[in-house]
Enzyme design. Structure first.
Site, PDB file in Angstrom:
ATOM      1  N   CYS A 193      15.147   7.903  -0.201  1.00 50.83           N
ATOM      2  CA  CYS A 193      13.751   8.046   0.212  1.00 50.83           C
ATOM      3  C   CYS A 193      13.194   6.822   0.922  1.00 50.83           C
ATOM      4  O   CYS A 193      13.608   5.704   0.643  1.00 50.83           O
ATOM      5  CB  CYS A 193      12.890   8.346  -1.009  1.00 50.83           C
ATOM      6  SG  CYS A 193      13.486   9.746  -1.971  1.00 50.83           S
ATOM      7  N   HIS A 271       1.479  -9.117  11.426  1.00 53.50           N
ATOM      8  CA  HIS A 271       1.574  -7.838  10.722  1.00 53.50           C
ATOM      9  C   HIS A 271       0.495  -6.885  11.255  1.00 53.50           C
ATOM     10  O   HIS A 271      -0.610  -7.314  11.598  1.00 53.50           O
ATOM     11  CB  HIS A 271       1.410  -8.042   9.218  1.00 53.50           C
ATOM     12  CG  HIS A 271       2.549  -8.794   8.612  1.00 53.50           C
ATOM     13  ND1 HIS A 271       2.554  -9.217   7.296  1.00 53.50           N
ATOM     14  CD2 HIS A 271       3.730  -9.220   9.130  1.00 53.50           C
ATOM     15  CE1 HIS A 271       3.677  -9.857   7.032  1.00 53.50           C
ATOM     16  NE2 HIS A 271       4.414  -9.865   8.141  1.00 53.50           N
ATOM     17  N   HIS A 381      13.486  -6.172   8.861  1.00 54.24           N
ATOM     18  CA  HIS A 381      13.559  -7.249   9.837  1.00 54.24           C
ATOM     19  C   HIS A 381      13.448  -8.563   9.086  1.00 54.24           C
ATOM     20  O   HIS A 381      12.966  -8.596   7.957  1.00 54.24           O
ATOM     21  CB  HIS A 381      12.431  -7.131  10.868  1.00 54.24           C
ATOM     22  CG  HIS A 381      11.065  -7.297  10.265  1.00 54.24           C
ATOM     23  ND1 HIS A 381      10.409  -6.264   9.640  1.00 54.24           N
ATOM     24  CD2 HIS A 381      10.259  -8.377  10.156  1.00 54.24           C
ATOM     25  CE1 HIS A 381       9.249  -6.695   9.181  1.00 54.24           C
ATOM     26  NE2 HIS A 381       9.127  -7.979   9.473  1.00 54.24           N
ATOM     27  N   MET A 416      -0.624  -6.152  20.414  1.00 56.91           N
ATOM     28  CA  MET A 416      -1.664  -5.183  20.087  1.00 56.91           C
ATOM     29  C   MET A 416      -2.273  -4.514  21.316  1.00 56.91           C
ATOM     30  O   MET A 416      -3.095  -3.602  21.166  1.00 56.91           O
ATOM     31  CB  MET A 416      -2.752  -5.843  19.242  1.00 56.91           C
ATOM     32  CG  MET A 416      -3.468  -6.995  19.904  1.00 56.91           C
ATOM     33  SD  MET A 416      -4.491  -7.941  18.739  1.00 56.91           S
ATOM     34  CE  MET A 416      -5.783  -6.782  18.359  1.00 56.91           C
ATOM     35  N   SER A 420       5.196  -0.294  22.502  1.00 51.41           N
ATOM     36  CA  SER A 420       6.221  -0.488  21.473  1.00 51.41           C
ATOM     37  C   SER A 420       7.307   0.545  21.715  1.00 51.41           C
ATOM     38  O   SER A 420       7.095   1.527  22.425  1.00 51.41           O
ATOM     39  CB  SER A 420       5.630  -0.332  20.068  1.00 51.41           C
ATOM     40  OG  SER A 420       4.700  -1.351  19.792  1.00 51.41           O
ATOM     41  N   HIS A 437      13.505  -8.073  17.223  1.00 49.88           N
ATOM     42  CA  HIS A 437      12.513  -7.447  16.347  1.00 49.88           C
ATOM     43  C   HIS A 437      11.224  -7.147  17.101  1.00 49.88           C
ATOM     44  O   HIS A 437      10.443  -6.296  16.691  1.00 49.88           O
ATOM     45  CB  HIS A 437      12.242  -8.383  15.161  1.00 49.88           C
ATOM     46  CG  HIS A 437      10.942  -8.128  14.482  1.00 49.88           C
ATOM     47  ND1 HIS A 437      10.592  -6.903  13.976  1.00 49.88           N
ATOM     48  CD2 HIS A 437       9.885  -8.931  14.227  1.00 49.88           C
ATOM     49  CE1 HIS A 437       9.390  -6.969  13.436  1.00 49.88           C
ATOM     50  NE2 HIS A 437       8.936  -8.180  13.579  1.00 49.88           N
ATOM     51  N   LYS A 507      -5.114  -5.429  12.363  1.00 48.73           N
ATOM     52  CA  LYS A 507      -4.382  -6.688  12.201  1.00 48.73           C
ATOM     53  C   LYS A 507      -4.769  -7.351  10.877  1.00 48.73           C
ATOM     54  O   LYS A 507      -5.844  -7.127  10.337  1.00 48.73           O
ATOM     55  CB  LYS A 507      -4.709  -7.650  13.341  1.00 48.73           C
ATOM     56  CG  LYS A 507      -4.314  -7.152  14.712  1.00 48.73           C
ATOM     57  CD  LYS A 507      -2.826  -7.039  14.886  1.00 48.73           C
ATOM     58  CE  LYS A 507      -2.134  -8.373  14.817  1.00 48.73           C
ATOM     59  NZ  LYS A 507      -0.690  -8.293  15.168  1.00 48.73           N
TER      60      LYS A 507
END
Length: 508
Positions: A193, A271, A381, A416, A420, A437, A507
């Protein structure tokens, strides 16, 4: 959050030489050791837990050429012979699956056939190499019994039929944090999962007029930066790996409560949580996060230990940060154990956030009705893993990189305000089957804040629903390398499956 599952009678072979119904493993409510397969076709021993995942689920029967029948949900993913995965309902007759063969020799030892080499291997030797012998008391691991058997086997298991069934049952699955797959007694490997990016059933038109409300709900439900959850939800407290916390480095033993509260939080830096549209206007959900404060603290503890050992040994290192551990030492074993725990924490942290994220989007677009992803991608990553390269067992550290074995799905984000990419690996041996990455920074965070203004940020994120304040100025798109050039430079490492454009970004 599950990729599909099996009926309760499905037999799972454990390393004690016996096979158990998956429902029985759920009822035991304890950790056990299964056989898993790496992307290079090497069978290893791995820790696992079992759980009930769905009730009254639709089913299909998968029949193999060895006569075995597997009853599972139509969306459960089977490992193909090349290490990629395909859902049961999409399998074709004649498809070769990653095989699992076992037998008992004349002395009573379990032998496992290694798909990557074709050789039989004694199971307890495999378990010794996995560092799990302490968990299996009845195994005989004397040096004379740790050996490879030279008899070769070159079989696959192939699909004979896939038959939809006209009844439903409760179904169950395993969680194998380190390898994300496990063997069935029927003789094949299947996925477990988890997800980190999903292609939804929604289209861009369904997002119109809703993005700001979705963003505000995400920011309310998922803490960012240094923030943490006020309450710890049941799914977090039930995470099986908390039972191992007392075995982590003594320097983090006062952080268990904080680690629990940060489970399901985004953190800061690069992130993000994003809603993207692909070139067919399909909605994707993506997130990027890691092991939070507990992972950082564990790293610092072990770095300090390595530096202390270097001083004691009077090692003349060019830089103190080159301090390291030696394989086979207690310090390396402790470090590797804690590293695996932190990586598992990061994986489950993303699962918790993705569950909340998906639920919010479904509330605004689909009246709260749960939907099934069309495609899901899950990749680590900035991590380390034991793998086989150029015929040798090695430790691979991917910093700023993800694994790109043949048919591996991966995520390569831009910034941002840029694109991607969802990719498939090409298995380039010269890169140790890795790819980038993400775009990577052109300038430091401090320089970006000095060079660009808030007006620049607003201009460069036009069309993206996101914060537009000085708090995220260091993440301005111009601070990153052009993602198209990055992708062109690694065309020999991956192929592009989907090109995504952000329409919402949260963000840290």
């Amino acid at each position: 959050m599950d990729l599909g599952c099996f009926i309760g009678e499905t037999l799972i072979p454990l390393v004690d030489g016996k096979s158990y119904p998956i429902k029985g493993l759920v009822d035991k409510n304890e950790e056990f050791i299964v056989y898993a397969c790496t992307q290079t076709g090497k069978i290893v021993a791995a820790k696992a837990t079992a759980k009930l995942t769905r009730t009254n689920a639709p089913l299909v029967k998968v029949i193999l050429d060895n006569g075995e029948e597997i009853i599972c949900t139509p969306d459960h993913q089977f490992m193909l012979r090349d290490g990629s995965y395909k859902e049961a309902q999409l399998l074709e007759i004649g498809t070769s699956l990653m095989p699992f063969y076992s037998q008992v020799d004349k002395d009573g030892y379990t032998l496992i056939s290694q798909p990557y080499s074709g050789r039989w291997q004694k199971a307890h030797w495999m378990i010794a190499r996995s560092g799990l012998l302490g968990k299996i008391n009845e195994l005989d691991n004397r040096p004379g019994n740790i050996e490879l058997i030279d008899d070769l086997i070159h079989y696959n298991h192939k699909i004979v039929a896939i038959i939809p069934l006209n009844y439903t049952e409760n179904v169950y699955c395993l969680t194998v944090p380190e390898y994300h797959n496990f063997a069935l007694k029927a003789g094949v490997f299947v996925h477990n999962c988890g997800m980190s990016a999903i292609k939804t059933q929604f289209t861009g038109e369904q997002l119109e007029g809703k993005l700001k409300k979705i963003r505000l709900d995400i920011e309310a439900a998922i803490p960012t930066g240094f923030n943490e959850n006020k309450d710890v939800e049941k799914a977090v407290t039930n995470w099986q790996r908390w039972r191992d916390f007392s075995n982590l480095h003594r320097g983090v033993q006062d952080l268990e409560s904080k680690a629990m509260k940060q489970m399901g939080s985004l953190g800061g830096g690069n992130h993000f949580i994003e809603i993207c549209l692909d070139t067919e206007n399909q909605v994707w959900l993506m997130l990027h996060s890691g092991s939070r404060n507990i992972g950082n603290k564990l790293a610092q503890c072990h770095i300090n230990t390595a530096k202390e050992l270097a001083k004691m040994a009077n090692n003349k290192l060019p830089d103190p940060d080159l301090a390291h551990f030696v394989v086979g030492t207690p310090e390396f074993k402790a470090y590797w154990q804690d590293l695996q725990w932190a990586q598992n924490y990061a994986h489950f942290n993303r699962d918790v956030m993705m569950f909340r994220f998906k639920k919010i989007v479904e509330k605004h677009i689909n009246g709260g009705k749960v939907t099934k992803p069309l495609l899901e991608v899950n990749c680590h990553h900035n991590y380390a893993e034991k793998e086989v390269h150029f015929g040798e067992d090695v430790y691979v550290t991917r910093k700023g990189a993800v694994r790109a074995q043949t048919e591996d799905y991966g995520i390569i984000p831009g910034s941002m305000g840029a694109k991607s990419f969802i990719v498939k690996g090409k298995g380039n041996a010269h890169s140790f089957c890795s790819c980038s990455h993400g775009a990577g920074r052109l300038m430091s965070r401090s320089k970006a804040k000095n060079v660009y203004t808030l007006d620049d940020l607003i201009a460069q994120t036009e069309g993206v629903e996101c914060r537009k304040d000085t708090g995220v100025l260091d993440e301005i798109p111009a601070a990153y390398k052009p993602i198209e050039q990055v992708m062109a430079n690694q065309a020999d490492l991956v192929e592009i499956v989907a090109t995504l454009k952000q329409v919402l970004c949260v963000k840290g």
